[in-house]
Enzyme design. Structure first.
Site, PDB file in Angstrom:
ATOM      1  N   ILE A 218     -35.266   0.409   4.153  1.00  0.00           N
ATOM      2  CA  ILE A 218     -34.800  -0.259   2.938  1.00  0.00           C
ATOM      3  C   ILE A 218     -35.963  -0.976   2.262  1.00  0.00           C
ATOM      4  CG2 ILE A 218     -34.207  -2.432   4.091  1.00  0.00           C
ATOM      5  CD1 ILE A 218     -31.752  -2.593   2.256  1.00  0.00           C
ATOM      6  N   GLY A 219     -35.845  -1.198   0.946  1.00  0.00           N
ATOM      7  CA  GLY A 219     -36.825  -1.998   0.237  1.00  0.00           C
ATOM      8  C   GLY A 219     -37.425  -1.270  -0.949  1.00  0.00           C
ATOM      9  N   GLU A 242     -31.308   6.798   9.855  1.00  0.00           N
ATOM     10  CA  GLU A 242     -30.411   5.752  10.338  1.00  0.00           C
ATOM     11  C   GLU A 242     -29.630   5.177   9.159  1.00  0.00           C
ATOM     12  OE1 GLU A 242     -32.106   2.519  12.825  1.00  0.00           O
ATOM     13  OE2 GLU A 242     -31.663   1.277  11.078  1.00  0.00           O
TER      14      GLU A 242
END
Length: 453
Positions: A218-219, A242
């Site tokens: 994420i990000g 994932e």
């Protein structure tokens, strides 16, 4: 079984469902977007009636009411496997403890620990009597199987997510049903990539060929990777990840993702949970191109390695000159969790043609404007090693890429100093020499060379 009749028999108020919790119980919450919000509030209201109730959550959306209800933590004790922003706030106030976890081991751990009550948000029951776990397959079915009482919190905004297996639970396995306020799931803002994110992403995308299989964290940086891939013309990408994030939707809609070249789960986007915007949840809803699996399937290193040319891309907080990666804490401050980073770094290396990338900006700037290097001589006291130096493969900053596998300590130090911010390289050389991992024949690029490169 008449499913509608059974539904009515098991339908109760949130208060009545929460009343099944006894002093001393261990209560597990559903994970990520399927954390129970209505049941959480109802359990928190019982704070004066209970003692020693322990709650486990995963990345709770917002502030868990049970944690805020009891500052003494004598009645309600809140624990978490992976922190959200709200969990981090609670941890800083002493109201939340972290539970260390290599994510692929999650289902197996619930065979070993106490489980009394499961509270989980689910989609409305289908005509076959099943409640779908939506974008949060994770460990949920195993927790349900090991719990004395299973309570589902029905929410019409939970998307129906097709699965490989364990993507839902049958009404015959449910003890109580609570109809919720039907508020939308947590929607994360799509982070606009910074210039640093784009520079890091561009160097990684150069390493991705047609037919590669992707895992993204994420990000802003992973979003930048997705944006660049969507415009790159790269073809026939597969997905085995994932976490499913919005940038996968960008790549899919651009025609980059087909999953045709995968050796395992061909034709399917494989994930264990999804967290992002409403656009992502809408993409998942009844989409036959996507398949959710429990985390011991998605994060199994051997299964990851079955797909050739596996590309794993994850963020980090700090990396030291030995190649140790800290991705979850800053000193003694826990900020997220181990998650599955180690699982995918390991699996990608064992994939034929696979590569794993740990990404981070070269600089950290605090709220007072003080700058420090994220490439450090050694990790700060208390910082947790998420990926050991023996496992780390590629480290990437906006100044380049360092491949660490098979390199001695001085070679690692040189490679990492060369991708550190130029303002800190001399200092890092001095520290490396003091630590005995600097070879005088080593060559460090200076700032003028960076500017001319």
């Amino acid at each position: 079984m008449n499913y509608n009749s059974e539904y009515q028999k098991k339908l109760v108020t949130a208060e009545k469902a929460a009343a099944t919790v006894k002093s001393g119980d261990w209560v597990n919450y559903g994970h990520f977007a399927c954390s129970p919000t209505v049941l959480d509030a109802a359990l928190a209201k019982r704070v004066d009636e209970l003692t020693d109730v322990k709650v486990r959550a995963v990345c709770y959306p917002g502030l868990a009411a049970v944690a805020a209800a009891d500052p003494t933590r004598e009645r309600l004790q809140y624990n978490n496997w992976h922190f959200s922003g709200g969990d981090r706030v609670l941890h800083d106030k002493g109201l939340c403890n972290y539970v260390p976890l290599n994510y692929h081991e999650g289902p197996a751990l619930f065979d070993l620990i106490e489980n009394d009550v499961l509270m989980v948000r689910v989609a409305p029951m289908d005509r076959f009597g099943y409640f779908n776990f939506g974008p949060s397959n994770s460990c949920t079915k195993r927790v349900a199987d090991r719990s004395r009482i299973v309570i589902v919190e029905v929410n019409s905004h939970v998307p129906i997510c097709h699965g490989g297996y364990n993507e839902g639970i049958h009404i015959s396995e449910v003890d109580y049903i609570v109809e919720s306020d039907n508020k939308p799931l947590i929607s994360l803002p799509v982070l606009e990539p910074s210039d640093v994110d784009r520079r890091i992403a561009e160097s990684i995308v150069e390493q991705i060929g047609d037919g590669s299989c992707l895992q993204l964290g994420i990000g802003g940086m992973p979003n930048a990777v997705g944006m660049i891939i969507a415009r790159s013309g790269i073809k026939d990408l597969g997905v085995h990840t994932e976490m499913l994030v919005d940038s996968f939707v960008d790549m899919y809609e651009a025609g980059c993702i087909t999953n045709r070249k995968k050796n395992a789960d061909q034709g399917k986007i494989v994930y264990t949970f999804a967290l992002g915007s409403q656009r992502l949840y809408d993409f998942l809803d009844r989409n036959p191109a996507c398949a959710s699996y429990p985390v011991d399937y998605t994060n199994d290193a051997a299964r990851i390695a079955q797909n050739d040319n596996f590309i794993s891309i994850n963020n980090a907080v700090d990396v030291d000159l030995y190649g140790q990666v800290s991705s979850e804490s800053t000193g003694f401050r826990q900020i997220s969790g181990t998650g599955g980073q180690l699982d995918f770094v390991t699996g990608a290396f064992h994939s034929r043609g696979g590569k794993s990338f740990i990404c981070l900006p070269s600089l950290k700037v605090d709220k007072n404007g003080n700058r420090s290097s994220r490439i450090r001589p050694f990790l700060a006291s208390g910082s947790i090693v998420t990926v050991p130096r023996t496992i780390t493969q590629y480290v990437v900053t906006e100044y380049g890429m360092a491949m660490l596998k098979g390199k001695s300590t001085w070679e690692r130090a040189e490679a990492l100093i060369n991708i550190a911010h130029p303002d800190f390289r001399e200092e890092l050389v001095e520290e490396a020499a003091r630590m005995g991992i600097w070879n005088r024949s080593g060559r460090i690029r200076c700032e003028s060379e960076e500017m001319s490169a």
